[in-house]
Design a protein around this motif. Structure first.
Motif, PDB file in Angstrom:
ATOM      1  N   UNK A 310       0.824  -1.210   0.000  1.00  0.00           N
ATOM      2  CA  UNK A 310       0.000   0.000   0.000  1.00  0.00           C
ATOM      3  C   UNK A 310       0.860   1.263   0.000  1.00  0.00           C
ATOM      4  N   UNK A 311       1.937   1.253   0.786  1.00  0.00           N
ATOM      5  CA  UNK A 311       2.845   2.399   0.834  1.00  0.00           C
ATOM      6  C   UNK A 311       4.289   1.909   0.686  1.00  0.00           C
ATOM      7  N   UNK A 312       4.705   1.657  -0.536  1.00  0.00           N
ATOM      8  CA  UNK A 312       6.062   1.135  -0.746  1.00  0.00           C
ATOM      9  C   UNK A 312       7.112   2.223  -0.517  1.00  0.00           C
ATOM     10  N   UNK A 313       8.320   1.792  -0.233  1.00  0.00           N
ATOM     11  CA  UNK A 313       9.449   2.709  -0.102  1.00  0.00           C
ATOM     12  C   UNK A 313       9.763   3.333  -1.455  1.00  0.00           C
ATOM     13  N   UNK A 314       9.973   4.658  -1.459  1.00  0.00           N
ATOM     14  CA  UNK A 314      10.316   5.371  -2.696  1.00  0.00           C
ATOM     15  C   UNK A 314      11.677   6.034  -2.503  1.00  0.00           C
ATOM     16  N   UNK A 315      12.657   5.609  -3.286  1.00  0.00           N
ATOM     17  CA  UNK A 315      14.036   6.046  -3.106  1.00  0.00           C
ATOM     18  C   UNK A 315      14.486   6.964  -4.238  1.00  0.00           C
ATOM     19  N   UNK A 316      15.357   7.903  -3.901  1.00  0.00           N
ATOM     20  CA  UNK A 316      15.981   8.751  -4.915  1.00  0.00           C
ATOM     21  C   UNK A 316      17.256   8.079  -5.398  1.00  0.00           C
ATOM     22  N   UNK A 317      17.905   8.686  -6.385  1.00  0.00           N
ATOM     23  CA  UNK A 317      19.097   8.101  -6.987  1.00  0.00           C
ATOM     24  C   UNK A 317      20.218   7.893  -5.973  1.00  0.00           C
ATOM     25  N   UNK A 318      20.344   8.804  -5.005  1.00  0.00           N
ATOM     26  CA  UNK A 318      21.411   8.672  -4.010  1.00  0.00           C
ATOM     27  C   UNK A 318      21.130   7.590  -2.970  1.00  0.00           C
ATOM     28  N   UNK A 319      19.903   7.084  -2.926  1.00  0.00           N
ATOM     29  CA  UNK A 319      19.526   6.113  -1.896  1.00  0.00           C
ATOM     30  C   UNK A 319      19.526   4.663  -2.377  1.00  0.00           C
ATOM     31  N   UNK A 320      19.690   4.441  -3.671  1.00  0.00           N
ATOM     32  CA  UNK A 320      19.637   3.070  -4.188  1.00  0.00           C
ATOM     33  C   UNK A 320      20.910   2.310  -3.832  1.00  0.00           C
ATOM     34  N   UNK A 321      20.808   0.975  -3.882  1.00  0.00           N
ATOM     35  CA  UNK A 321      21.949   0.105  -3.607  1.00  0.00           C
ATOM     36  C   UNK A 321      22.232  -0.772  -4.820  1.00  0.00           C
ATOM     37  N   UNK A 322      23.463  -1.143  -4.965  1.00  0.00           N
ATOM     38  CA  UNK A 322      23.863  -2.056  -6.040  1.00  0.00           C
ATOM     39  C   UNK A 322      23.285  -3.441  -5.760  1.00  0.00           C
ATOM     40  N   UNK A 323      22.797  -4.103  -6.813  1.00  0.00           N
ATOM     41  CA  UNK A 323      22.354  -5.492  -6.700  1.00  0.00           C
ATOM     42  C   UNK A 323      20.929  -5.710  -6.253  1.00  0.00           C
ATOM     43  N   UNK A 324      20.171  -4.628  -6.020  1.00  0.00           N
ATOM     44  CA  UNK A 324      18.773  -4.745  -5.593  1.00  0.00           C
ATOM     45  C   UNK A 324      17.854  -4.519  -6.800  1.00  0.00           C
ATOM     46  N   UNK A 325      16.803  -5.314  -6.889  1.00  0.00           N
ATOM     47  CA  UNK A 325      15.852  -5.164  -7.988  1.00  0.00           C
ATOM     48  C   UNK A 325      14.853  -4.058  -7.652  1.00  0.00           C
ATOM     49  N   UNK A 326      14.782  -3.025  -8.520  1.00  0.00           N
ATOM     50  CA  UNK A 326      13.885  -1.892  -8.291  1.00  0.00           C
ATOM     51  C   UNK A 326      12.897  -1.721  -9.434  1.00  0.00           C
ATOM     52  N   UNK A 327      11.667  -1.299  -9.093  1.00  0.00           N
ATOM     53  CA  UNK A 327      10.719  -0.830 -10.109  1.00  0.00           C
ATOM     54  C   UNK A 327      11.008   0.639 -10.365  1.00  0.00           C
ATOM     55  N   UNK A 328      10.950   1.036 -11.646  1.00  0.00           N
ATOM     56  CA  UNK A 328      11.264   2.410 -12.039  1.00  0.00           C
ATOM     57  C   UNK A 328       9.990   3.255 -12.009  1.00  0.00           C
ATOM     58  N   UNK A 329      10.059   4.404 -11.326  1.00  0.00           N
ATOM     59  CA  UNK A 329       8.966   5.377 -11.265  1.00  0.00           C
ATOM     60  C   UNK A 329       9.550   6.708 -11.735  1.00  0.00           C
ATOM     61  N   UNK A 330       8.828   7.433 -12.599  1.00  0.00           N
ATOM     62  CA  UNK A 330       9.384   8.675 -13.114  1.00  0.00           C
ATOM     63  C   UNK A 330       8.366   9.807 -13.133  1.00  0.00           C
ATOM     64  N   UNK A 331       8.887  11.018 -13.099  1.00  0.00           N
ATOM     65  CA  UNK A 331       8.125  12.239 -13.341  1.00  0.00           C
ATOM     66  C   UNK A 331       8.934  13.027 -14.359  1.00  0.00           C
ATOM     67  N   UNK A 332       8.256  13.629 -15.345  1.00  0.00           N
ATOM     68  CA  UNK A 332       9.055  14.259 -16.397  1.00  0.00           C
ATOM     69  C   UNK A 332       8.408  15.500 -16.980  1.00  0.00           C
ATOM     70  N   UNK A 333       9.136  16.143 -17.889  1.00  0.00           N
ATOM     71  CA  UNK A 333       8.660  17.372 -18.519  1.00  0.00           C
ATOM     72  C   UNK A 333       7.735  17.115 -19.702  1.00  0.00           C
ATOM     73  N   UNK A 334       7.155  15.916 -19.734  1.00  0.00           N
ATOM     74  CA  UNK A 334       6.035  15.647 -20.643  1.00  0.00           C
ATOM     75  C   UNK A 334       4.738  15.574 -19.847  1.00  0.00           C
ATOM     76  N   UNK A 335       4.841  15.655 -18.497  1.00  0.00           N
ATOM     77  CA  UNK A 335       3.641  15.676 -17.665  1.00  0.00           C
ATOM     78  C   UNK A 335       3.265  14.349 -17.047  1.00  0.00           C
ATOM     79  N   UNK A 336       4.207  13.448 -16.912  1.00  0.00           N
ATOM     80  CA  UNK A 336       3.963  12.198 -16.192  1.00  0.00           C
ATOM     81  C   UNK A 336       4.449  12.401 -14.762  1.00  0.00           C
ATOM     82  N   UNK A 337       3.638  11.986 -13.790  1.00  0.00           N
ATOM     83  CA  UNK A 337       3.939  12.262 -12.388  1.00  0.00           C
ATOM     84  C   UNK A 337       3.812  11.000 -11.538  1.00  0.00           C
TER      85      UNK A 337
END
Length: 498
Positions: A310-337
């Protein structure tokens, strides 16, 4: 050397200097991207609905903006598609990238004037990184082929709409237009097999130096050329030296592709999506793809095993670790949030942050709790092929068989070989052993007699081509999922078994 190859070297040097700056401090550049995105979109409908005026940092953003997939964001996208302005991003999009959805049917991904450079410059910079590292630039003087979708665009609420590859085709730099293949007219042909024959007509006597496309469709192009000429690709295109690809893991196709070429060639992997250009291979010697931290996209990473919480951990680029499988979430200048891209990645290094694409968050097999993912089946296949060097595959996919006619449930591997292993049963046994080593849950289920060993279902020649044709998805940027938790694909492929 020609003028293109000569001028590319100082440009490549500049691009790599800039690249080293932001890749050494990706968190700093991501903060700049984040702040600019929030500032620019504060007055949009989405920005007002989600209190962008009160967002001061990433923690505020997490509280205001939940993670959404396309279906959940679609009420806003629908307003954009209806022609309304200032909904997700100021003004209206320049384009809609049209893709196939799952539950939502056709998806319309906005591409704005601000986001176009991400798609165009990233592809260019991938090539310039290669030029800078290797010193090889002569390929820019030869003919370049991009096997892609049709560039024909239609209108949706007055906005140009088409496949991403077709949209990008309209932005190929002028200095490359004269050596780009195939012709615009040929590229517009919708039927893939007809288009492929025309592409061969136009390219077979040309000095092809770079070939780009999804590996299975490039292999099809090579097969047709060999059928016509009886020659290896290196003898048809002696100056072909660079293969650019993306969309699928190259490893399962590599042996067959190089065998068709008749020599090894350099390759550059890219990670483009309709939602944004995510990463590219910046080095021939380092593993992984460089995450583009300074290209109009703000990234979040959710540990894959938490994604459906329900409330997964959301990490920034500086918080990720090597070798862990992550789902990619993005916000961009095309209006995806807070947009869930649907892909999973694993970092292999930090500063610079390089990653491997490991699969799709919804593409897995867990009929019995084994949660086998794309990375694991591809590695199992890679390691098995190394033990059986005579074997070459065209394509494969994996599905569970929950109700076999006899015996325990199992995983079925549907494989089309271009060269079958000398001992299929031994190949099957090795494949099973490799998957056991890669996934302890699978191993436990076998030990506990919940599952039995996997079985290979050998398919006839052109099975995957015929399957994709039956689905109306032959060619272009379409690809077969590597694995599924249901039997929709498997039940169609069973008709092609040997």
């Amino acid at each position: 050397m020609g003028i293109r190859s000569t001028l590319s070297k100082p440009l490549a040097s500049y691009v790599v200097r800039q690249q080293k700056k932001w890749s050494a401090r990706p968190g700093e550049y991501q903060k700049k991207v984040f702040d600019e995105l929030i500032r620019r979109a504060a007055a949009t409908k989405f920005g007002k609905d989600h209190g962008f005026a009160d967002i001061k940092n990433f923690k505020d953003f997490q509280e205001h903006v939940p993670i959404r997939d396309y279906e959940q964001l679609s009420p806003y996208v629908k307003q954009v598609v209806e022609g309304n302005s200032d909904i997700l991003w100021p003004g209206k999009p320049e384009y809609f990238a049209k893709t196939s959805g799952t539950t939502s049917g056709t998806k319309y991904i906005p591409i704005t004037k601000d986001s176009i450079p991400n798609h165009i410059n990233s592809a260019k910079n991938a090539l310039l990184s290669y030029v800078h590292e290797t010193g090889k630039s002569q390929f820019l003087d030869g003919k370049l082929i991009f096997l892609s979708g049709s560039p024909i665009l239609t209108k949706k609420a007055g906005i140009n709409t088409g496949r991403l590859s077709g949209i990008v085709n309209h932005h190929v730099p002028g200095y490359l237009r004269t050596n780009q293949m195939p012709s615009y007219e040929t590229n517009c042909i919708e039927d893939w097999e007809e288009k492929l024959e025309k592409i061969i007509d136009e390219t077979i006597d040309k000095d092809m130096s770079l070939i780009s496309g999804i590996p299975p469709w490039v292999q099809m192009y090579f097969d047709r050329i060999q059928a016509r000429t009886g020659k290896k690709i290196k003898d048809v295109f002696p100056n072909f030296g660079l293969f650019v690809y993306g969309g699928v893991n190259f490893e399962p196709y590599k042996a067959k592709l190089y065998e068709s070429i008749g020599k090894r060639v350099d390759s550059v992997e890219t990670y483009p999506a309709s939602e944004g250009f995510i990463a590219y291979q910046d080095s021939q010697t380092e593993e992984g793809l460089l995450l583009l931290a300074n290209s109009g996209i703000f990234f979040e990473f959710v540990p894959a095993d938490e994604f459906f919480n329900e409330k997964p951990t959301r990490l920034t680029i500086d918080e990720v670790e090597v070798g862990v499988n992550y789902a990619v979430v993005l916000s961009n200048n095309a209006g995806l949030w807070g947009y869930s891209l649907g892909d999973t990645v694993k970092f292999v290094s930090k500063y610079p942050h390089r990653l491997l694409v490991t699969g799709r968050i919804k593409h897995f097999i867990s009929a019995f709790g084994e949660h086998v993912i794309g990375e694991e089946v591809e590695k199992a296949m890679k390691f098995t092929l190394e033990k059986f060097p005579e074997a070459e595959i065209v394509e494969f996919t994996v599905a569970p068989q929950v109700t076999p006619t006899e015996g325990l449930p199992l995983h079925e591997w549907y494989i089309e070989f271009s060269n079958a292993p000398s001992d299929l049963k031994a190949f099957e046994k090795e494949l099973n052993s490799q998957l056991q080593k890669l996934n302890t849950y699978y191993d436990d289920l076998l030990s506990g007699n919940i599952l039995r060993n996997l079985e290979v279902v050998e398919l006839k020649r052109d099975s995957f081509i015929n399957y994709m044709k039956s689905q109306g998805k032959l060619g272009g940027q379409n690809k077969v999922p590597r694995l599924s938790n249901d039997r929709k694909i498997a039940d169609a492929l069973i008709n092609y078994r040997v």
